[in-house]
Motif scaffolding. Structure first.
Motif, PDB file in Angstrom:
ATOM      1  N   UNK A   1      -5.919  25.116  22.452  1.00  0.00           N
ATOM      2  CA  UNK A   1      -6.326  26.479  22.098  1.00  0.00           C
ATOM      3  C   UNK A   1      -7.032  26.481  20.755  1.00  0.00           C
ATOM      4  N   UNK A   2      -6.506  25.716  19.808  1.00  0.00           N
ATOM      5  CA  UNK A   2      -7.111  25.652  18.478  1.00  0.00           C
ATOM      6  C   UNK A   2      -8.469  24.970  18.511  1.00  0.00           C
TER       7      UNK A   2
ATOM      8  N   UNK B   1     -11.790  19.533  27.614  1.00  0.00           N
ATOM      9  CA  UNK B   1     -11.736  18.604  26.485  1.00  0.00           C
ATOM     10  C   UNK B   1     -12.098  17.193  26.927  1.00  0.00           C
ATOM     11  N   UNK B   2     -11.592  16.785  28.083  1.00  0.00           N
ATOM     12  CA  UNK B   2     -11.873  15.440  28.592  1.00  0.00           C
ATOM     13  C   UNK B   2     -13.354  15.283  28.923  1.00  0.00           C
TER      14      UNK B   2
ATOM     15  N   UNK C   1      -3.873  27.319  32.456  1.00  0.00           N
ATOM     16  CA  UNK C   1      -4.795  27.206  31.334  1.00  0.00           C
ATOM     17  C   UNK C   1      -4.715  25.844  30.664  1.00  0.00           C
ATOM     18  N   UNK C   2      -3.549  25.223  30.684  1.00  0.00           N
ATOM     19  CA  UNK C   2      -3.438  23.866  30.151  1.00  0.00           C
ATOM     20  C   UNK C   2      -4.348  22.926  30.923  1.00  0.00           C
TER      21      UNK C   2
ATOM     22  N   UNK D   1      -2.547  33.086  24.452  1.00  0.00           N
ATOM     23  CA  UNK D   1      -1.705  31.972  24.869  1.00  0.00           C
ATOM     24  C   UNK D   1      -0.591  31.615  23.879  1.00  0.00           C
ATOM     25  N   UNK D   2      -0.841  31.586  22.555  1.00  0.00           N
ATOM     26  CA  UNK D   2       0.263  31.241  21.646  1.00  0.00           C
ATOM     27  C   UNK D   2       1.484  32.144  21.811  1.00  0.00           C
ATOM     28  N   UNK D   3       1.251  33.434  22.023  1.00  0.00           N
ATOM     29  CA  UNK D   3       2.370  34.371  22.227  1.00  0.00           C
ATOM     30  C   UNK D   3       3.122  34.045  23.509  1.00  0.00           C
ATOM     31  N   UNK D   4       2.403  33.674  24.560  1.00  0.00           N
ATOM     32  CA  UNK D   4       3.044  33.332  25.832  1.00  0.00           C
ATOM     33  C   UNK D   4       3.813  32.021  25.723  1.00  0.00           C
TER      34      UNK D   4
END
Length: 251
Positions: free
Chosen positions: A177-178, A162-163, A154-155, A186-189
Motif C-alpha cells: 500500500x505504501x 509489484x512483481x 487486494x494483496x 486498507x490500513x484500517x481494514x
C-alpha cells in the motif's frame, strides 16, 4: 531473512521424516494481516533420498499435515525438491512467496542457493496467477462479506503489480500500500482484521467503492503485465536442473 519465534515451530520441523531444505511461514502472517486466531501456514521443501527416487518405491512428492499444537492450528505442506523446482518454473506465485518469505523457521545453504534462482523464474505470465487468485477471493468476499478474502484480494493484485514492475516479490500488504499508493482504506481494514479471522466488514468503504477499487487495481495489473520488461520464459531451468541433480546425488 527474519527468524520466526513461535513456540513449537522448530520442534515441528525437527519431527519431519525427511531433511528439510527450508521451512517458512506463509499465509496471513506473511501478508501482514494475521488475526489473533490465525493458523500458522508452514511451507517448505523436503529432499527425498536417492533410493526413494530412482528405485521401484518412490517417496512422497508432497507431505501435508494439519493439527493443533499448544492451542495453535498448524498447517504444514512440503514438496520434494524436484516437484518444487518444477513449480518454480511455472507461473506460480505461491512457491516464489514461500521460497522468499522473510519469516524463516529453518534454512540451509541449499535454501539460499535455491532462492538465488528465483529471479530467473519470473515471467509476465505470473500476472495470470495473481489475477486468478484475486478473482477467486473477490468472489468469496461477495459470498461471505468477510474481511479476510477482501484483504487477500487486494494483496494478490498489489503483489502482482509489484512483481510485474520490479521482478521482485513483496507479499506484505502494508508495504505494498505504501509503495504503490494503494487503496487508502486498507490500513484500517488490516487493523480491524487483527481481532478475528472471520470478522465481516462493518462500516468502512461502501460496496460501490470496493467494486470500483477492485476494478481499478485489476486493470492496473493487466497494464503492468502488458508493459512488463520481464523475459517471456524462465532463464533458470538449466541451473535448477544441475542443482537438483547435485543435491540428490549428495543426499
Amino acid at each position: 531473512m527474519t527468524a520466526v519465534d513461535v513456540p513449537g515451530l522448530r520442534e515441528v520441523v525437527a519431527e519431519q521424516p525427511y531433511r528439510l531444505l527450508f521451512a517458512t511461514v506463509s499465509g496471513a502472517h506473511l501478508y501482514g494481516f494475521p488475526s489473533a486466531d490465525s493458523d500458522v501456514d508452514l511451507r517448505g521443501v523436503h529432499l527425498l533420498p536417492a533410493d526413494e527416487v530412482v528405485g521401484l518405491r518412490h517417496g512422497p512428492e508432497t507431505l501435508e499435515r494439519m493439527w493443533i499444537r499448544d492451542g495453535v492450528e498448524l498447517d504444514l505442506v512440503t514438496h520434494d525438491l524436484l516437484k518444487f523446482t518444477r513449480l518454480l518454473l511455472r507461473p506460480n506465485g505461491y512457491v516464489l512467496e514461500q521460497l522468499l518469505s522473510p519469516l524463516v523457521v529453518q534454512t540451509s545453504d541449499a535454501h539460499a542457493e535455491l532462492a538465488g534462482f528465483a529471479a530467473g523464474c519470473v515471467t509476465p505470465r505470473h500476472a495470470h496467477h495473481y489475477r486468478g487468485f484475486a478473482r477467486t477471493q473477490w468472489q468469496l468476499f461477495g459470498r461471505s462479506g468477510e474481511l479476510k478474502p477482501l484483504l487477500y484480494t487486494f494483496r494478490a493484485l498489489l503483489t502482482g503489480i509489484h512483481l510485474m514492475r520490479t521482478g521482485a516479490i513483496e507479499a506484505d500488504l502494508s508495504v505494498l500500500v505504501s509503495e504503490l499508493h494503494g487503496p487508502s482504506f486498507l490500513p484500517e481494514l488490516i487493523t480491524a482484521k487483527a481481532a478475528g479471522e472471520h470478522l465481516t466488514l462493518t462500516g468502512g468503504p461502501s460496496q460501490e467503492l470496493l467494486w470500483q477499487t477492485y476494478e481499478h487495481w485489476l486493470a492496473e495489473l493487466v497494464t503492468a503485465q502488458e508493459r512488463s520488461t520481464l523475459p517471456d520464459h524462465p532463464s533458470a531451468e538449466a541451473d535448477l536442473h544441475k542443482f537438483v541433480v547435485q543435491l540428490r546425488l549428495d543426499a
